[in-house]
Design an enzyme around this catalytic site. Structure first.
Site, PDB file in Angstrom:
ATOM      1  N   ASP A 213       0.830  -1.206   0.000  1.00  0.00           N
ATOM      2  CA  ASP A 213       0.000   0.000   0.000  1.00  0.00           C
ATOM      3  C   ASP A 213       0.873   1.268   0.000  1.00  0.00           C
ATOM      4  O   ASP A 213       1.849   1.361   0.750  1.00  0.00           O
ATOM      5  CB  ASP A 213      -0.871  -0.021   1.265  1.00  0.00           C
ATOM      6  CG  ASP A 213      -1.971   1.024   1.273  1.00  0.00           C
ATOM      7  OD1 ASP A 213      -2.846   0.949   0.395  1.00  0.00           O
ATOM      8  OD2 ASP A 213      -1.956   1.900   2.154  1.00  0.00           O
ATOM      9  N   GLU A 263      14.136 -15.504   0.677  1.00  0.00           N
ATOM     10  CA  GLU A 263      14.371 -16.551   1.679  1.00  0.00           C
ATOM     11  C   GLU A 263      13.440 -17.735   1.434  1.00  0.00           C
ATOM     12  O   GLU A 263      13.602 -18.792   2.023  1.00  0.00           O
ATOM     13  CB  GLU A 263      14.098 -16.007   3.098  1.00  0.00           C
ATOM     14  CG  GLU A 263      15.161 -15.031   3.595  1.00  0.00           C
ATOM     15  CD  GLU A 263      14.692 -14.226   4.829  1.00  0.00           C
ATOM     16  OE1 GLU A 263      13.647 -14.589   5.433  1.00  0.00           O
ATOM     17  OE2 GLU A 263      15.380 -13.241   5.157  1.00  0.00           O
TER      18      GLU A 263
HETATM   19  O1  TEU Z   1      -4.615   4.127  -1.591  1.00  0.00           O
HETATM   20  C1  TEU Z   1      -3.609   5.072  -1.832  1.00  0.00           C
HETATM   21  C2  TEU Z   1      -4.063   6.366  -2.327  1.00  0.00           C
HETATM   22  O2  TEU Z   1      -3.256   7.244  -2.614  1.00  0.00           O
HETATM   23  C3  TEU Z   1      -5.510   6.645  -2.354  1.00  0.00           C
HETATM   24  O3  TEU Z   1      -5.725   7.707  -1.480  1.00  0.00           O
HETATM   25  C4  TEU Z   1      -6.068   7.039  -3.644  1.00  0.00           C
HETATM   26  O4  TEU Z   1      -5.449   8.206  -4.109  1.00  0.00           O
HETATM   27  C5  TEU Z   1      -7.517   7.338  -3.410  1.00  0.00           C
HETATM   28  O5  TEU Z   1      -8.096   6.200  -2.837  1.00  0.00           O
HETATM   29  C6  TEU Z   1      -8.244   7.659  -4.676  1.00  0.00           C
HETATM   30  O6  TEU Z   1      -9.467   8.194  -4.292  1.00  0.00           O
HETATM   31  C7  TEU Z   1      -4.331   3.115  -0.667  1.00  0.00           C
HETATM   32  C8  TEU Z   1      -5.518   2.193  -0.530  1.00  0.00           C
HETATM   33  O7  TEU Z   1      -5.755   1.540  -1.741  1.00  0.00           O
HETATM   34  C9  TEU Z   1      -6.684   2.994  -0.032  1.00  0.00           C
HETATM   35  O8  TEU Z   1      -7.852   2.227   0.048  1.00  0.00           O
HETATM   36  C10 TEU Z   1      -6.322   3.523   1.339  1.00  0.00           C
HETATM   37  O9  TEU Z   1      -7.346   4.367   1.803  1.00  0.00           O
HETATM   38  C11 TEU Z   1      -5.015   4.297   1.314  1.00  0.00           C
HETATM   39  O10 TEU Z   1      -3.995   3.614   0.603  1.00  0.00           O
HETATM   40  C12 TEU Z   1      -4.502   4.502   2.721  1.00  0.00           C
HETATM   41  O11 TEU Z   1      -4.031   3.302   3.249  1.00  0.00           O
END
Ligand code: TEU
Ligand code: CA
Length: 551
Positions: A213, A263
């Site tokens: 993420d 690993e």
């Molecule tokens: O998303 C990363 C992210 O940058 C998001 O904010 C994206 O820009 C946005 O969802 C678009 O509207 C990841 C995950 O996929 C998301 O669900 C999480 O909320 C976020 O990270 C935080 O962990």
């Protein structure tokens, strides 16, 4: 239901992920086994035969870890357990064993940019003095201005508002997402160790890979004074020197992780999530010395159009050439409006603005959206590399734009002061049956309301029905697995009518996509393997894709 037999080579091939069809499960919205309205691991376990019959190679599970749910589980309070509302570690183990028995790999989500504010580390940090080692795991700073009442820097949250929250003792901490998601300090050795051990924890339990993420935000320039950055990554040209996004140093983290992946036998795979506009730097995450794959969101961000799709495909293929990384393709995810709706928007419409009208302006042509979604999917499934599918797209589910405001759960809604509705419309629980409370999602309700139209889009309504979206996905995945022309990485554009795309893969396989508004003839010597919908007198109608055998 029959499952596809696992071929012995597929089970051990260390490069399995390079061509895998990966299906994203958003666990709280997939299937509910105990009628509490929340999808859970028991629900997923019971539906594994469905995914085997669909023909996917791997499942990526969005977070199922203990979480106060400030951001749908992307706020994790324990990285090495299962949320009790979703099940237990024993349930998780059963999923791994059962999936492996069906020839399906398991990928879990790793969220290393931030923890939940309920994580023991953050509670300890709040209870510890300014400048303490416990605070150093996060990004605590004094404010500026009189009484330090102004945030330490002008950084902004992806969910709206400033990326800083003040604590009771007057310091501020950084959160690039919700305030319940404090950012970790990746210069801290304990943080680095903790995540390597977390990777091992899940790899030891048999998981085959990891989705990382916000992979591009871990390394930050924390030198004093903090640098200005009032913009989000989405609007930035990034060159490795930004204080927050896609910094050169972030790659050393993934080089260390690669050692952990290696690993294991076969080495564990990984895919980076980065939202920065794709440029040549994006593909560096996919180097085999790092994660191996990076999501390419260009297709998901692209509007309908032959030149646009072609440019996106060219850029992705060229971008990976020379890096050794594996190609990925994505049309939908839990973060964006579903492609069956997105592709029906008139040219230039911002999906967020459409959502803000609860889907009333413009009123979408659902038929057109579904045709285009199926055509785009069939094109994606013919490309070399690894397509990522999002649960429910195999049913042609549309975005649900009119969820009542009181029912919205995404922190985006509150944090933007109701300027953006957020992502709930893509997260509505799946319909499994035509009728019943929650359409077979569970025995009772669902945590987000499902629209009445979900019944006729349910698995039950489409199973075995010729021409249904579900049967189209099943047929395409079967062919993709078995047709020799779809193996390997060969790819070449061929001549096509105006506003159409045509490309050849391995021996004898061609894909033609009609993005124009007239029917086009198919090559004389071609035989149709399948199409995204019915042909019209042997011609390919607008918004349709065909897979062909050519001599
Ligand atoms: O998303 C990363 C992210 O940058 C998001 O904010 C994206 O820009 C946005 O969802 C678009 O509207 C990841 C995950 O996929 C998301 O669900 C999480 O909320 C976020 O990270 C935080 O962990
Ligand atoms: Ca449940």
């Amino acid at each position: 239901m029959s499952s596809s037999p696992t071929s012995p080579t597929a089970a051990t091939d260390p490069d399995w992920w390079r061509t895998a069809v990966v299906y994203q499960v958003y666990p709280r919205s997939f299937a509910d086994s105990n009628g509490d309205g929340i999808g859970d691991l028991g629900g997923l376990l019971s539906r594994l035969p469905y995914l085997a019959e669909l023909g996917v190679d791997a499942i990526w599970l969005s977070p199922f870890y203990p979480s106060p749910l400030a951001d749908g589980g992307y706020d994790i309070s324990d990285y090495r357990d299962v949320d009790p509302r979703l099940g237990t570690l024993a349930d998780f183990d059963r999923i791994v064993t059962t999936a492996h028995g069906l020839g399906i790999k398991i990928i879990v989500d790793i969220v290393p940019n931030h923890t939940s504010d309920q994580h023991p580390w953050f509670r300890e940090a709040l209870a510890s003095p300014v400048g303490s080692p416990a605070r150093d795991r996060y990004i605590f700073r004094d404010g500026t201005g009189p009484d330090g009442a102004t945030p330490p820097a002008n950084w902004v949250s992806h969910f709206g508002g400033p990326a800083w929250e003040r604590t009771d003792d007057g310091q501020w901490y950084c959160h690039l997402f919700a305030k319940e998601q404090p950012d970790l300090n990746w210069e801290n050795p304990q943080v680095r160790q903790y995540f390597k051990d977390t990777l091992r924890f899940w790899a030891d339990r048999g998981v085959d890979g990891f989705r990382i993420d916000v992979a591009h935000s871990l390394a930050k320039d924390l030198s004093h004074p903090l640098r200005d950055q009032p913009n989000l990554d989405r609007s930035l040209p990034l060159d490795g020197t930004d204080p927050l996004y896609d910094r050169e140093e972030v790659h050393t983290i993934y080089q260390e992780w690669r050692e952990v992946f290696n690993e294991y036998d076969p080495p564990r795979m990984a895919v980076a999530e980065t939202w920065s506009p794709a440029n040549e730097r994006t593909y560096l995450y996919a180097r085999p010395t790092e994660l191996g794959q990076v999501f390419d969101f260009s297709l998901l961000k692209s509007e309908w159009g032959a030149d646009r799709f072609r440019a996106v495909i060219d850029q992705a293929i060229a971008g990976h050439a020379g890096t050794g990384g594996g190609l990925t393709w994505v049309l939908s995810s839990h973060d964006v409006p579903r492609h069956a709706s997105r592709l029906a928007l008139p040219e230039g419409t911002d999906p967020d603005e459409w959502l803000n009208t609860d889907g009333r302006h413009p009123v979408l042509d659902a038929h057109l959206g579904l045709d285009r979604a199926r055509a785009a999917t069939l094109m994606m499934l013919a490309l070399p590399g690894s397509p990522y599918l999002y649960q429910g797209e195999e049913l042609g589910l549309p975005e649900v734009p009119d969820i009542a405001h009181e029912a919205l759960q995404d922190p985006v809604w509150e944090r933007t002061g109701h300027a953006l509705k957020g992502r709930d419309g893509a997260r509505v629980p799946l319909p499994w049956t035509r009728t019943g409370t929650s359409f077979g999602f569970g025995d009772d309700g669902a945590w987000l309301p499902q629209p009445p139209a979900f019944g006729e889009l349910s698995v039950e309504a489409q199973d075995g029905v010729e021409g249904s979206t579900l049967e189209m996905y099943r047929q395409a995945l079967r062919l993709r697995r078995n047709h020799p022309g779809l193996r390997g990485s060969d790819f070449a554009w061929t001549e096509a009518p105006s506003q159409c795309l045509s490309f050849d893969r391995g021996p004898g396989f061609r894909c033609v996509v009609n993005l124009s508004d007239i029917c086009v003839p198919l090559p004389d010597d071609a035989q149709v393997l399948m199409a995204s919908n019915r042909l019209a007198d042997g011609q390919l109608p607008p918004n349709h894709t065909a897979w062909l055998t050519i001599p």
